[in-house]
Design a protein around this motif. Structure first.
Motif, PDB file in Angstrom:
ATOM      1  N   LEU A  61       0.827  -1.206   0.000  1.00 39.12           N
ATOM      2  CA  LEU A  61       0.000   0.000   0.000  1.00 39.12           C
ATOM      3  C   LEU A  61       0.861   1.255   0.000  1.00 39.12           C
ATOM      4  O   LEU A  61       0.536   2.242  -0.674  1.00 39.12           O
ATOM      5  CB  LEU A  61      -0.935  -0.012   1.220  1.00 39.12           C
ATOM      6  N   VAL A  62       1.949   1.225   0.752  1.00 38.21           N
ATOM      7  CA  VAL A  62       2.856   2.378   0.779  1.00 38.21           C
ATOM      8  C   VAL A  62       3.469   2.596  -0.607  1.00 38.21           C
ATOM      9  O   VAL A  62       3.536   3.730  -1.106  1.00 38.21           O
ATOM     10  CB  VAL A  62       3.952   2.182   1.846  1.00 38.21           C
ATOM     11  N   ALA A  65       0.861   3.973  -2.960  1.00 42.21           N
ATOM     12  CA  ALA A  65       0.555   5.371  -2.663  1.00 42.21           C
ATOM     13  C   ALA A  65       1.627   6.300  -3.220  1.00 42.21           C
ATOM     14  O   ALA A  65       1.326   7.405  -3.694  1.00 42.21           O
ATOM     15  CB  ALA A  65       0.410   5.563  -1.154  1.00 42.21           C
ATOM     16  N   ASN A  69      -0.331   6.749  -6.808  1.00 40.59           N
ATOM     17  CA  ASN A  69      -1.331   7.562  -6.097  1.00 40.59           C
ATOM     18  C   ASN A  69      -2.584   6.775  -5.702  1.00 40.59           C
ATOM     19  O   ASN A  69      -3.704   7.269  -5.817  1.00 40.59           O
ATOM     20  CB  ASN A  69      -1.733   8.776  -6.953  1.00 40.59           C
ATOM     21  N   THR A  71      -4.698   5.114  -2.708  1.00 37.03           N
ATOM     22  CA  THR A  71      -4.862   5.214  -1.262  1.00 37.03           C
ATOM     23  C   THR A  71      -6.208   4.599  -0.865  1.00 37.03           C
ATOM     24  O   THR A  71      -6.942   4.087  -1.717  1.00 37.03           O
ATOM     25  CB  THR A  71      -4.794   6.674  -0.796  1.00 37.03           C
ATOM     26  N   GLN A  93      -7.765   6.010  -6.667  1.00 35.05           N
ATOM     27  CA  GLN A  93      -6.561   6.443  -7.382  1.00 35.05           C
ATOM     28  C   GLN A  93      -6.754   7.866  -7.880  1.00 35.05           C
ATOM     29  O   GLN A  93      -7.772   8.192  -8.490  1.00 35.05           O
ATOM     30  CB  GLN A  93      -6.264   5.519  -8.558  1.00 35.05           C
ATOM     31  N   GLU A  94      -5.763   8.691  -7.631  1.00 35.47           N
ATOM     32  CA  GLU A  94      -5.834  10.082  -8.081  1.00 35.47           C
ATOM     33  C   GLU A  94      -5.576  10.154  -9.586  1.00 35.47           C
ATOM     34  O   GLU A  94      -4.593   9.598 -10.091  1.00 35.47           O
ATOM     35  CB  GLU A  94      -4.804  10.928  -7.343  1.00 35.47           C
ATOM     36  N   ARG A 155     -10.108  11.670  -7.113  1.00 35.29           N
ATOM     37  CA  ARG A 155      -9.715  10.299  -6.802  1.00 35.29           C
ATOM     38  C   ARG A 155     -10.850   9.359  -7.198  1.00 35.29           C
ATOM     39  O   ARG A 155     -11.937   9.415  -6.638  1.00 35.29           O
ATOM     40  CB  ARG A 155      -9.389  10.159  -5.310  1.00 35.29           C
TER      41      ARG A 155
END
Length: 209
Positions: A61-62, A65, A69, A71, A93-94, A155
């Motif tokens: 996940l990190v 991110a 992007n 999260t 997702q952005e 997002r």
């Protein structure tokens, strides 16, 4: 029939003393003890694998991110029910506002207020090529949100998992994190703690007996 020798009698007596408890009661055999140890090791391995998988998921996940992007967001209300009920966690997702379409479920940040996640109902050009003016509506709401949103990025909801928001919230509690850390540390120490030489000697003796 052969007569028992002194050596065989001494070995039998030693075996009887090992098999009897402090009150003379019969203790579990070596096979039973080995079976219990095997079950304990199996449970330890399962818990260690679960902890390892959880660690890999957190690291993944990190990485997501930071690179693409992606999260997580939590849904505290049911405005997107039944598509995304309250208590769900969504993976978002952005993306650029120019990439969204009518019907997408997106999260929009609001200055001085919490983000809102609703379905896009209309898209209009903004003041620049990167800007869009969108209207949104929650699936459970009868009408659009009170005002449009001017955005350059949003997002997009990729998918959601219902009912796990409370678990995510609990994981952020310092007491829960402390308890999990202590439990994981104790599990690792117990799993890798060196066994006594007497225990290893008895196990070897039972295997060769």
């Amino acid at each position: 029939m052969s007569t028992p020798t002194r050596r065989s009698l001494r070995e039998q007596a030693a075996f009887d003393r090992e098999s009897a408890g402090p009150t003379g009661a019969q203790v579990p055999s070596g096979a039973a003890r080995r079976a219990r140890r095997g079950i304990g090791r199996m449970l330890t391995d399962v818990l260690l694998w679960i902890a390892a998988i959880a660690g890999v998921v957190c690291m993944l996940l990190v990485v997501l991110a930071l690179t693409v992007n992606i999260t997580l967001i939590m849904f505290r209300t049911g405005s997107m029910s039944p598509t995304i009920p309250a208590g769900s966690v969504a993976v978002v997702q952005e993306v650029a506002a120019s990439d969204i379409e009518v019907g997408d479920v997106v999260t929009v940040d609001r200055v001085g207020d919490l983000p809102v996640t609703h379905r896009v109902t209309s898209i209009s050009p903004g003041a620049s090529d990167a800007e869009r003016v969108i209207t949104m509506r929650g699936d459970a709401n009868a009408g659009d949100d009170p005002y449009p949103y001017t955005v350059q990025t949003v997002r997009v909801v990729l998918f959601s998992v219902p009912g796990i928001a409370s678990v995510i919230v609990a994981m952020g509690n310092p007491y829960v994190l402390g308890a999990l850390t202590i439990a994981a540390t104790a599990l690792v120490v117990w799993a890798f703690w060196p066994r006594s030489s007497n225990s290893r000697h008895r196990a070897t003796s039972e295997e060769h007996r």
